[in-house]
Motif scaffolding. Structure first.
Motif, PDB file in Angstrom:
ATOM      1  N   PHE A 112      -0.373  17.423  37.058  1.00  0.00           N
ATOM      2  CA  PHE A 112      -1.356  16.418  37.566  1.00  0.00           C
ATOM      3  C   PHE A 112      -1.840  15.368  36.866  1.00  0.00           C
ATOM      4  O   PHE A 112      -1.612  14.121  37.279  1.00  0.00           O
ATOM      5  CB  PHE A 112      -2.510  17.173  38.024  1.00  0.00           C
ATOM      6  CG  PHE A 112      -3.418  16.418  38.788  1.00  0.00           C
ATOM      7  CD1 PHE A 112      -3.354  16.069  40.065  1.00  0.00           C
ATOM      8  CD2 PHE A 112      -4.689  15.891  38.038  1.00  0.00           C
ATOM      9  CE1 PHE A 112      -4.365  15.117  40.781  1.00  0.00           C
ATOM     10  CE2 PHE A 112      -5.628  15.223  38.785  1.00  0.00           C
ATOM     11  CZ  PHE A 112      -5.530  14.725  39.902  1.00  0.00           C
ATOM     12  N   PHE A 154       0.149  20.805  41.774  1.00  0.00           N
ATOM     13  CA  PHE A 154      -1.039  21.577  41.150  1.00  0.00           C
ATOM     14  C   PHE A 154      -1.429  22.619  41.832  1.00  0.00           C
ATOM     15  O   PHE A 154      -1.453  23.763  41.659  1.00  0.00           O
ATOM     16  CB  PHE A 154      -2.149  20.874  40.493  1.00  0.00           C
ATOM     17  CG  PHE A 154      -3.290  21.710  40.082  1.00  0.00           C
ATOM     18  CD1 PHE A 154      -3.110  22.251  38.873  1.00  0.00           C
ATOM     19  CD2 PHE A 154      -4.545  22.042  40.763  1.00  0.00           C
ATOM     20  CE1 PHE A 154      -4.215  23.023  38.389  1.00  0.00           C
ATOM     21  CE2 PHE A 154      -5.378  22.715  40.378  1.00  0.00           C
ATOM     22  CZ  PHE A 154      -5.363  23.274  39.139  1.00  0.00           C
ATOM     23  N   GLY A 169       0.135  23.003  35.571  1.00  0.00           N
ATOM     24  CA  GLY A 169      -0.179  22.425  36.870  1.00  0.00           C
ATOM     25  C   GLY A 169      -1.136  21.375  36.407  1.00  0.00           C
ATOM     26  O   GLY A 169      -1.114  20.199  37.062  1.00  0.00           O
TER      27      GLY A 169
END
Length: 151
Positions: free
Chosen positions: A28, A57, A24
């Motif tokens: 991002f 995320f 995640g």
């Protein structure tokens, strides 16, 4: 099992959680970096890239949420979209059969509750040990209570 752990104890798929959270953050960062490096994007388009990265995320963060917390009052099962507290007496059986994606708790009302906090995905031996520990706790707590109530 020789000795039960001290309560409260939390069971969660640690490796799976680490992979999800790391992925995640990486997603991002990559999407945000790409948005900032592409010079032809307008501020709104950049913002949409960052928002998309944050959304991805967030999804992975929610997927890393499952856990099972055992304490003196019972067991709290936190799954992806739900949370349920069970008294020890409600848990009839703790099951993790070969091929099961996670532990299932057979309950006194005849239903079965999946407990995603113990899953053999990446760490099979850990999940088996956690399931055995939760089973031993449930057996000890459910048999200890009636004796205490009688005295």
């Amino acid at each position: 099992m020789s000795e039960l752990p001290a309560l409260p104890v939390t069971f969660r798929p640690g490796r799976t959680r680490a992979v999800l959270l790391t992925a995640g953050v990486a997603i991002f960062v990559v999407i945000t970096t790409v948005a900032m490096l592409l010079e032809r994007l307008s501020p709104g388009e950049r913002l949409s890239f960052v928002f998309t990265g944050a959304l991805l995320f967030g999804v992975l963060l929610v997927l890393s949420r499952p856990k099972v917390v055992a304490d003196e009052s019972g067991v709290t099962v936190v799954n992806i979209a739900s949370r349920r507290h069970l008294d020890w007496a409600e848990i009839i059986q703790v099951n993790l059969r070969p091929g099961d994606p996670w532990v299932f708790l057979n309950l006194s009302d005849g239903t079965s509750l999946p407990a995603l906090g113990i899953q053999p995905g990446i760490a099979k031996q850990r999940a088996i040990a956690d399931a055995r520990t939760l089973r031993a706790l449930a057996e000890a707590r459910s048999t200890a209570r009636p004796e205490a109530d009688r005295g």
